[in-house]
Design a protein around this motif. Sequence first.
Motif, PDB file in Angstrom:
ATOM      1  N   GLY A  31      43.047  22.961  36.431  1.00  0.00           N
ATOM      2  CA  GLY A  31      44.042  24.148  36.644  1.00  0.00           C
ATOM      3  C   GLY A  31      43.475  24.894  37.807  1.00  0.00           C
ATOM      4  N   LEU A  81      45.141  27.858  39.965  1.00  0.00           N
ATOM      5  CA  LEU A  81      44.993  28.965  38.767  1.00  0.00           C
ATOM      6  C   LEU A  81      43.473  29.647  38.903  1.00  0.00           C
ATOM      7  CD1 LEU A  81      46.609  27.169  35.680  1.00  0.00           C
ATOM      8  CD2 LEU A  81      47.598  28.786  37.202  1.00  0.00           C
ATOM      9  N   ILE A  86      41.198  33.770  33.745  1.00  0.00           N
ATOM     10  CA  ILE A  86      42.244  34.662  33.167  1.00  0.00           C
ATOM     11  C   ILE A  86      41.844  36.197  33.371  1.00  0.00           C
ATOM     12  CG2 ILE A  86      41.246  34.461  30.810  1.00  0.00           C
ATOM     13  CD1 ILE A  86      44.273  34.401  29.917  1.00  0.00           C
ATOM     14  N   ASP A 137      44.593  37.978  37.546  1.00  0.00           N
ATOM     15  CA  ASP A 137      44.518  36.607  37.809  1.00  0.00           C
ATOM     16  C   ASP A 137      45.785  36.083  38.453  1.00  0.00           C
ATOM     17  OD1 ASP A 137      46.371  36.956  35.639  1.00  0.00           O
ATOM     18  OD2 ASP A 137      45.659  35.208  34.341  1.00  0.00           O
ATOM     19  N   VAL A 179      48.793  36.353  37.467  1.00  0.00           N
ATOM     20  CA  VAL A 179      49.800  35.722  36.730  1.00  0.00           C
ATOM     21  C   VAL A 179      50.409  36.948  35.908  1.00  0.00           C
ATOM     22  CG1 VAL A 179      50.457  34.369  34.768  1.00  0.00           C
ATOM     23  CG2 VAL A 179      48.698  33.606  36.402  1.00  0.00           C
ATOM     24  N   THR A 185      49.968  36.846  31.279  1.00  0.00           N
ATOM     25  CA  THR A 185      48.574  36.724  30.668  1.00  0.00           C
ATOM     26  C   THR A 185      48.101  38.280  30.448  1.00  0.00           C
ATOM     27  OG1 THR A 185      47.560  36.613  32.727  1.00  0.00           O
ATOM     28  CG2 THR A 185      47.908  34.535  31.705  1.00  0.00           C
ATOM     29  N   ASN A 187      43.590  30.500  26.020  1.00  0.00           N
ATOM     30  CA  ASN A 187      44.216  30.189  27.348  1.00  0.00           C
ATOM     31  C   ASN A 187      43.093  29.169  27.999  1.00  0.00           C
ATOM     32  OD1 ASN A 187      44.787  30.209  30.513  1.00  0.00           O
ATOM     33  ND2 ASN A 187      46.513  30.939  29.494  1.00  0.00           N
ATOM     34  N   PHE A 222      48.758  26.883  28.382  1.00  0.00           N
ATOM     35  CA  PHE A 222      48.861  27.583  29.615  1.00  0.00           C
ATOM     36  C   PHE A 222      50.205  28.507  29.391  1.00  0.00           C
ATOM     37  CE2 PHE A 222      47.096  23.584  31.387  1.00  0.00           C
ATOM     38  CZ  PHE A 222      45.819  24.198  32.378  1.00  0.00           C
ATOM     39  N   GLN A 236      51.537  30.737  34.810  1.00  0.00           N
ATOM     40  CA  GLN A 236      50.630  29.803  35.174  1.00  0.00           C
ATOM     41  C   GLN A 236      51.617  28.539  35.712  1.00  0.00           C
ATOM     42  OE1 GLN A 236      47.895  29.750  31.801  1.00  0.00           O
ATOM     43  NE2 GLN A 236      46.595  30.656  33.086  1.00  0.00           N
ATOM     44  N   ARG A 270      52.845  29.241  39.073  1.00  0.00           N
ATOM     45  CA  ARG A 270      51.747  29.198  40.273  1.00  0.00           C
ATOM     46  C   ARG A 270      51.511  27.403  40.428  1.00  0.00           C
ATOM     47  NH1 ARG A 270      49.282  33.028  42.250  1.00  0.00           N
ATOM     48  NH2 ARG A 270      47.285  31.711  42.971  1.00  0.00           N
TER      49      ARG A 270
END
Length: 329
Positions: free
Chosen positions: A242, A247, A250, A259, A261, A264, A293, A306, A310, A313
């Motif tokens: 990841g 990634l 989190i 993060d 994202v 999340t 996660n 995920f 994510q 990304r």
Amino acid sequence: MKKIAHLLFIGALCLSACSKQDKSNTDQPSPDSNQEAPAGKVRRCATGEVLKQQLLDDPTLAQRMQNIEKLTEEVTRNRALFRLLPDGSIEIPVVVNILYRTTAQNVALSQVESQITALNQDFNGLNSQYNTLPPIFDAVKAAVGVHFRLKNVVRKSTTVTTWGTNDAMKKSSQGGINPTTPDSVLNIWVVGGISGGVIGYAQFPGGSPATDGVVIAYDCFGTNGTAAAPFALGRTATHEVGHWLNLRHIWGDANCGDDLVGDTPRHNTANYGCPAYPHRSTCTGTPIEMTMNFMDYTDDACMAMFTQGQKTRIDATFLPGGGRNGFAH
């Protein structure tokens, strides 16, 4: 929804190395963690030494990573920029480089294959927990659509008892194994031990090809053989791959951090073990944390997903300029 800020990319990248701590370990927690890790065998973040050293050694690295982050933001705003392969997936050839001092560390082919199976299950929503996740996350969970294929296994006997995090295992000149065509092959190094109790670390897109890939301790690799609980379901590699696919952790490596994202929940910090659901954050809005996660620090048995954000990304890395474009051909 969290605002994506490309100026945060260096700070969020600084902690890709993951470690385990035994009850007897008296080290203090990483300054980037706001919660003491519980006693026992757990995941725990090491310092940001790997990336920080790379940034010091290569003054051009920060700009490459910033360019990748800008591209990722563009794809996040406009998914039409990304086009999947005709079969709807990306296939990633994998070379596993095994550096062993003992017979046990020379992990069997069946253990290597079990890790490839675990990666394929985790990145494609095929693990046994994926369809039993809390309904609150049903709308955002994602099958990433990335597939892994074992290309080769390279083995080398070594007298090294414990490897550091200076990438020596990736260099034949330092007793390691050079990566195989890292622009189009994911290299995974399996080693007998890593200093500081580290069980795995990864290199983000944009780094040097000479050190590109993922490092995993032999007892946290795969799902059989020497793989030992609570890291015996192959998810140390899932977590580190990841990172390799851009990634972040989190919790954003900060109290209520970002993060990058949007789907999340805000986490106070890393979670360990298997938190009871629902585990609420004290961040703004007190959201239910997504402790299952893959980019949290929970045990293998409690990781399962995920998110769509994510996945976006990850998808962006396969575009020209994304750092993993060589895998999209």
